[in-house]
Design a protein around this motif. Structure first.
Motif, PDB file in Angstrom:
ATOM      1  N   ALA A 160       0.828  -1.202   0.000  1.00 21.07           N
ATOM      2  CA  ALA A 160       0.000   0.000   0.000  1.00 21.07           C
ATOM      3  C   ALA A 160       0.866   1.257   0.000  1.00 21.07           C
ATOM      4  O   ALA A 160       0.626   2.206  -0.768  1.00 21.07           O
ATOM      5  CB  ALA A 160      -0.932   0.001   1.208  1.00 21.07           C
ATOM      6  N   TYR A 161       1.889   1.274   0.838  1.00 22.01           N
ATOM      7  CA  TYR A 161       2.750   2.459   0.916  1.00 22.01           C
ATOM      8  C   TYR A 161       3.642   2.592  -0.316  1.00 22.01           C
ATOM      9  O   TYR A 161       3.964   3.705  -0.738  1.00 22.01           O
ATOM     10  CB  TYR A 161       3.564   2.438   2.209  1.00 22.01           C
ATOM     11  CG  TYR A 161       2.788   3.027   3.372  1.00 22.01           C
ATOM     12  CD1 TYR A 161       2.871   4.374   3.681  1.00 22.01           C
ATOM     13  CD2 TYR A 161       1.936   2.231   4.144  1.00 22.01           C
ATOM     14  CE1 TYR A 161       2.142   4.931   4.723  1.00 22.01           C
ATOM     15  CE2 TYR A 161       1.200   2.764   5.192  1.00 22.01           C
ATOM     16  CZ  TYR A 161       1.310   4.118   5.470  1.00 22.01           C
ATOM     17  OH  TYR A 161       0.574   4.664   6.495  1.00 22.01           O
ATOM     18  N   ARG A 162       4.040   1.485  -0.891  1.00 20.31           N
ATOM     19  CA  ARG A 162       4.792   1.552  -2.144  1.00 20.31           C
ATOM     20  C   ARG A 162       3.924   2.182  -3.236  1.00 20.31           C
ATOM     21  O   ARG A 162       4.396   2.986  -4.037  1.00 20.31           O
ATOM     22  CB  ARG A 162       5.243   0.152  -2.579  1.00 20.31           C
ATOM     23  CG  ARG A 162       6.470  -0.365  -1.844  1.00 20.31           C
ATOM     24  CD  ARG A 162       6.830  -1.776  -2.280  1.00 20.31           C
ATOM     25  NE  ARG A 162       8.051  -2.223  -1.635  1.00 20.31           N
ATOM     26  CZ  ARG A 162       9.276  -2.027  -2.117  1.00 20.31           C
ATOM     27  NH1 ARG A 162       9.428  -1.394  -3.260  1.00 20.31           N
ATOM     28  NH2 ARG A 162      10.336  -2.459  -1.470  1.00 20.31           N
ATOM     29  N   TYR A 163       2.665   1.778  -3.271  1.00 21.67           N
ATOM     30  CA  TYR A 163       1.733   2.345  -4.246  1.00 21.67           C
ATOM     31  C   TYR A 163       1.604   3.857  -4.034  1.00 21.67           C
ATOM     32  O   TYR A 163       1.616   4.634  -4.990  1.00 21.67           O
ATOM     33  CB  TYR A 163       0.369   1.672  -4.115  1.00 21.67           C
ATOM     34  CG  TYR A 163      -0.660   2.141  -5.131  1.00 21.67           C
ATOM     35  CD1 TYR A 163      -0.820   1.480  -6.346  1.00 21.67           C
ATOM     36  CD2 TYR A 163      -1.465   3.241  -4.865  1.00 21.67           C
ATOM     37  CE1 TYR A 163      -1.755   1.912  -7.270  1.00 21.67           C
ATOM     38  CE2 TYR A 163      -2.405   3.687  -5.783  1.00 21.67           C
ATOM     39  CZ  TYR A 163      -2.552   3.011  -6.983  1.00 21.67           C
ATOM     40  OH  TYR A 163      -3.477   3.459  -7.894  1.00 21.67           O
ATOM     41  N   ALA A 164       1.497   4.284  -2.772  1.00 17.52           N
ATOM     42  CA  ALA A 164       1.369   5.706  -2.463  1.00 17.52           C
ATOM     43  C   ALA A 164       2.589   6.487  -2.936  1.00 17.52           C
ATOM     44  O   ALA A 164       2.468   7.566  -3.527  1.00 17.52           O
ATOM     45  CB  ALA A 164       1.166   5.901  -0.956  1.00 17.52           C
ATOM     46  N   VAL A 165       3.778   5.940  -2.684  1.00 18.81           N
ATOM     47  CA  VAL A 165       5.003   6.625  -3.102  1.00 18.81           C
ATOM     48  C   VAL A 165       5.101   6.670  -4.619  1.00 18.81           C
ATOM     49  O   VAL A 165       5.519   7.682  -5.207  1.00 18.81           O
ATOM     50  CB  VAL A 165       6.243   5.950  -2.483  1.00 18.81           C
ATOM     51  CG1 VAL A 165       7.521   6.553  -3.041  1.00 18.81           C
ATOM     52  CG2 VAL A 165       6.216   6.094  -0.963  1.00 18.81           C
ATOM     53  N   MET A 166       4.706   5.577  -5.282  1.00 22.02           N
ATOM     54  CA  MET A 166       4.719   5.577  -6.747  1.00 22.02           C
ATOM     55  C   MET A 166       3.800   6.664  -7.305  1.00 22.02           C
ATOM     56  O   MET A 166       4.133   7.344  -8.278  1.00 22.02           O
ATOM     57  CB  MET A 166       4.298   4.199  -7.269  1.00 22.02           C
ATOM     58  CG  MET A 166       4.253   4.110  -8.800  1.00 22.02           C
ATOM     59  SD  MET A 166       5.862   4.357  -9.573  1.00 22.02           S
ATOM     60  CE  MET A 166       6.448   2.670  -9.633  1.00 22.02           C
ATOM     61  N   LYS A 167       2.639   6.858  -6.676  1.00 22.17           N
ATOM     62  CA  LYS A 167       1.730   7.920  -7.112  1.00 22.17           C
ATOM     63  C   LYS A 167       2.412   9.285  -6.982  1.00 22.17           C
ATOM     64  O   LYS A 167       2.274  10.149  -7.853  1.00 22.17           O
ATOM     65  CB  LYS A 167       0.454   7.907  -6.273  1.00 22.17           C
ATOM     66  CG  LYS A 167      -0.421   6.680  -6.446  1.00 22.17           C
ATOM     67  CD  LYS A 167      -1.134   6.650  -7.779  1.00 22.17           C
ATOM     68  CE  LYS A 167      -2.315   7.574  -7.840  1.00 22.17           C
ATOM     69  NZ  LYS A 167      -3.105   7.405  -9.090  1.00 22.17           N
ATOM     70  N   LEU A 168       3.171   9.478  -5.910  1.00 24.02           N
ATOM     71  CA  LEU A 168       3.864  10.745  -5.705  1.00 24.02           C
ATOM     72  C   LEU A 168       4.996  10.942  -6.702  1.00 24.02           C
ATOM     73  O   LEU A 168       5.252  12.058  -7.154  1.00 24.02           O
ATOM     74  CB  LEU A 168       4.409  10.822  -4.278  1.00 24.02           C
ATOM     75  CG  LEU A 168       3.377  11.062  -3.171  1.00 24.02           C
ATOM     76  CD1 LEU A 168       4.040  10.975  -1.812  1.00 24.02           C
ATOM     77  CD2 LEU A 168       2.709  12.409  -3.353  1.00 24.02           C
ATOM     78  N   VAL A 169       5.695   9.862  -7.035  1.00 24.40           N
ATOM     79  CA  VAL A 169       6.781   9.957  -8.015  1.00 24.40           C
ATOM     80  C   VAL A 169       6.218  10.398  -9.361  1.00 24.40           C
ATOM     81  O   VAL A 169       6.794  11.240 -10.059  1.00 24.40           O
ATOM     82  CB  VAL A 169       7.521   8.612  -8.139  1.00 24.40           C
ATOM     83  CG1 VAL A 169       8.460   8.628  -9.339  1.00 24.40           C
ATOM     84  CG2 VAL A 169       8.296   8.313  -6.860  1.00 24.40           C
ATOM     85  N   HIS A 170       5.073   9.829  -9.746  1.00 19.55           N
ATOM     86  CA  HIS A 170       4.465  10.173 -11.033  1.00 19.55           C
ATOM     87  C   HIS A 170       3.746  11.519 -10.997  1.00 19.55           C
ATOM     88  O   HIS A 170       3.771  12.272 -11.981  1.00 19.55           O
ATOM     89  CB  HIS A 170       3.481   9.077 -11.460  1.00 19.55           C
ATOM     90  CG  HIS A 170       4.140   7.850 -11.994  1.00 19.55           C
ATOM     91  ND1 HIS A 170       4.783   7.821 -13.203  1.00 19.55           N
ATOM     92  CD2 HIS A 170       4.281   6.605 -11.471  1.00 19.55           C
ATOM     93  CE1 HIS A 170       5.281   6.613 -13.419  1.00 19.55           C
ATOM     94  NE2 HIS A 170       5.000   5.863 -12.383  1.00 19.55           N
ATOM     95  N   THR A 171       3.102  11.852  -9.856  1.00 22.88           N
ATOM     96  CA  THR A 171       2.319  13.091  -9.758  1.00 22.88           C
ATOM     97  C   THR A 171       2.607  13.739  -8.411  1.00 22.88           C
ATOM     98  O   THR A 171       1.839  13.588  -7.454  1.00 22.88           O
ATOM     99  CB  THR A 171       0.806  12.801  -9.891  1.00 22.88           C
ATOM    100  OG1 THR A 171       0.585  11.908 -10.980  1.00 22.88           O
ATOM    101  CG2 THR A 171       0.019  14.082 -10.127  1.00 22.88           C
ATOM    102  N   PRO A 172       3.716  14.492  -8.301  1.00 20.89           N
ATOM    103  CA  PRO A 172       4.124  15.056  -7.011  1.00 20.89           C
ATOM    104  C   PRO A 172       3.055  15.926  -6.354  1.00 20.89           C
ATOM    105  O   PRO A 172       2.945  15.948  -5.124  1.00 20.89           O
ATOM    106  CB  PRO A 172       5.368  15.878  -7.373  1.00 20.89           C
ATOM    107  CG  PRO A 172       5.902  15.238  -8.613  1.00 20.89           C
ATOM    108  CD  PRO A 172       4.704  14.757  -9.365  1.00 20.89           C
ATOM    109  N   ARG A 173       2.255  16.631  -7.140  1.00 14.98           N
ATOM    110  CA  ARG A 173       1.294  17.555  -6.542  1.00 14.98           C
ATOM    111  C   ARG A 173       0.178  16.843  -5.773  1.00 14.98           C
ATOM    112  O   ARG A 173      -0.600  17.494  -5.079  1.00 14.98           O
ATOM    113  CB  ARG A 173       0.701  18.490  -7.600  1.00 14.98           C
ATOM    114  CG  ARG A 173      -0.134  17.832  -8.670  1.00 14.98           C
ATOM    115  CD  ARG A 173      -0.457  18.832  -9.788  1.00 14.98           C
ATOM    116  NE  ARG A 173      -1.218  18.238 -10.861  1.00 14.98           N
ATOM    117  CZ  ARG A 173      -2.546  18.221 -10.910  1.00 14.98           C
ATOM    118  NH1 ARG A 173      -3.247  18.789  -9.952  1.00 14.98           N
ATOM    119  NH2 ARG A 173      -3.166  17.664 -11.927  1.00 14.98           N
TER     120      ARG A 173
END
Length: 414
Positions: A160-173
């Motif tokens: 779950a947290y890996r998914y969250a970080v991946m979302k931030l890497v792709h869309t920082p805002r």
């Protein structure tokens, strides 16, 4: 209007959008091709709904989403505007309510009470403590969940947290989307770190190579003094090439990124830049890119380098602004190599429109401020190099005997 009336109105609009996709020839052709691509031509109505929702939210045709095309033809309406601003994220279920959920968004660190558009009996088997990949939107001060695409158990916290970080890497805002308090924290962090960077290095840009970039960034983060005299960009022959460690679309991207720039065998230039408003950037091939506008014949694979800077979403428009201001021939050289005829404004609008339309802070700054990124460190296991047998006393600030080039205290002496 009661909640039931709102839910009925929302469902009616979803049906209107579906009818629109079937009536619009361009969208229907694209949707049919989309179904064929994912092998979903002969599916049930229930399966169609699961495919249709992500399609209308995420699919773009001629650089416009299906929802934007619907709004252009049917006119603006609050529900469509709410759909366009919906959040697709991963949430921890805090509570199961009679009419919905209490959800904590792992990405923007905010808790939402959301209403379900369907009966709660449809969510049997979903419990507090689990994680859901879902899409929520706000309408008239209330939040609704329109789609749940995946459910993860409590034991899948790492995933779950890996998914969250991946979302931030792709869309920082996404870290500060709908969370003004978080954005204030980010701005404060950037202001403090900028002053620290200038105090440490006496400038806002350092030209180096991938062999030294990690040490420079590490020293800055740890507040240590570092001698830059032997860490400059000493490359004399410039060429652009693919560096797989810079990719962020594979399952072990965290481990690869933690390996740092120096994990790549070939040497390439890196610019460590601190922008006063947007944060810290480490830009690979920055000097190579600049050299194109000094003498393009000196750069191998110049066209690929330009394409990289234009199409890489992690390189903001301010980097292109900086380079274009240094070289009056910027657009003439770029258009010649790319065989185009853009003005600078047209170029930025085409390739960096997200940066024009949104305030986007650097990925490095976003990850630094992210609780999800801090959390994931408990799960990252990096291979440890074999330490050499040290037979003589080594000073903490002496070069490490292992040959890494780092100080002993930052390497085997830890």
């Amino acid at each position: 209007m009661t909640v039931i009336d709102k839910i009925n109105s929302i469902n009616d609009v979803v049906k209107e959008i579906f009818d629109f996709t079937q009536a619009n020839e361009k969208i229907k052709a694209d949707f049919d091709e989309y179904l064929a691509t994912i092998g979903a031509r002969n599916i049930s109505l229930n399966q169609m709904e699961k495919i249709f929702l992500p399609y209308i939210f995420e699919r773009k045709i001629d650089n416009k989403s299906v929802l934007e095309m619907f709004r252009e033809e049917k006119g603006a309406q609050p529900i469509i505007d709410s759909f366009i601003n919906a959040q697709a994220s991963i949430f921890e279920i805090k509570k199961i309510l009679k009419t919905g959920f209490e959800l904590y968004n792992l990405v923007n660190e905010k808790t939402y009470t959301v209403l379900s558009l369907t009966k709660m009996t449809n969510f049997r088997g979903i419990y507090a403590g689990q994680y859901i990949v879902a899409r929520i939107f706000e309408l008239d001060g209330e939040h609704y969940v329109i789609e749940i695409s995946s459910v993860l158990s409590h034991s899948q916290k790492e995933e779950a947290y890996r998914y969250a970080v991946m979302k931030l890497v792709h869309t920082p805002r996404m870290l500060y989307f709908d969370n003004p308090d978080k954005e204030k924290e980010i701005k404060k962090t950037i202001a403090e770190m900028y002053q620290k960077f200038i105090k440490t290095f006496d400038k806002d840009i350092i030209l180096t190579t991938n062999k030294h970039a990690d040490d420079i960034i590490g020293a800055f983060n740890e507040g240590e003094e570092i001698d830059l005299s032997d860490k400059g960009c000493d490359i004399t022959e410039f060429k652009f090439f693919h560096v797989k460690e810079l990719d962020n679309n594979y399952s072990n991207f965290l481990e690869n990124s933690m390996g740092g720039f120096s994990s790549h065998n070939e040497v390439y230039d890196v610019a460590v830049i601190f922008d006063e408003k947007n944060g810290l950037y480490a830009i690979p091939f920055y000097k190579t890119f600049c050299t194109i506008f000094e003498d393009k014949s000196k750069v191998e694979n110049a066209k690929n380098c330009i394409e990289y800077f234009l199409t890489n979403d992690s390189i903001p428009n301010i980097i292109l602004d900086k380079v274009s201001s240094m070289y009056p021939n910027f657009m003439a050289t770029l258009n010649e190599i790319m065989e185009t005829n853009y003005t600078y404004e047209e170029l930025i609008k085409k390739y960096k429109s997200d940066y024009l339309n949104n305030r986007i802070y650097s990925s490095a700054t976003i990850l630094f401020c992210s609780k999800a990124f801090s959390e994931i460190f408990d799960y990252i296991s990096l291979p440890q190099p074999q330490k050499p047998v040290i037979t003589e006393k080594v000073g903490r600030n002496d070069p490490c005997p292992c040959g890494s080039g780092k100080k002993f205290k930052n390497c085997c002496g830890r």
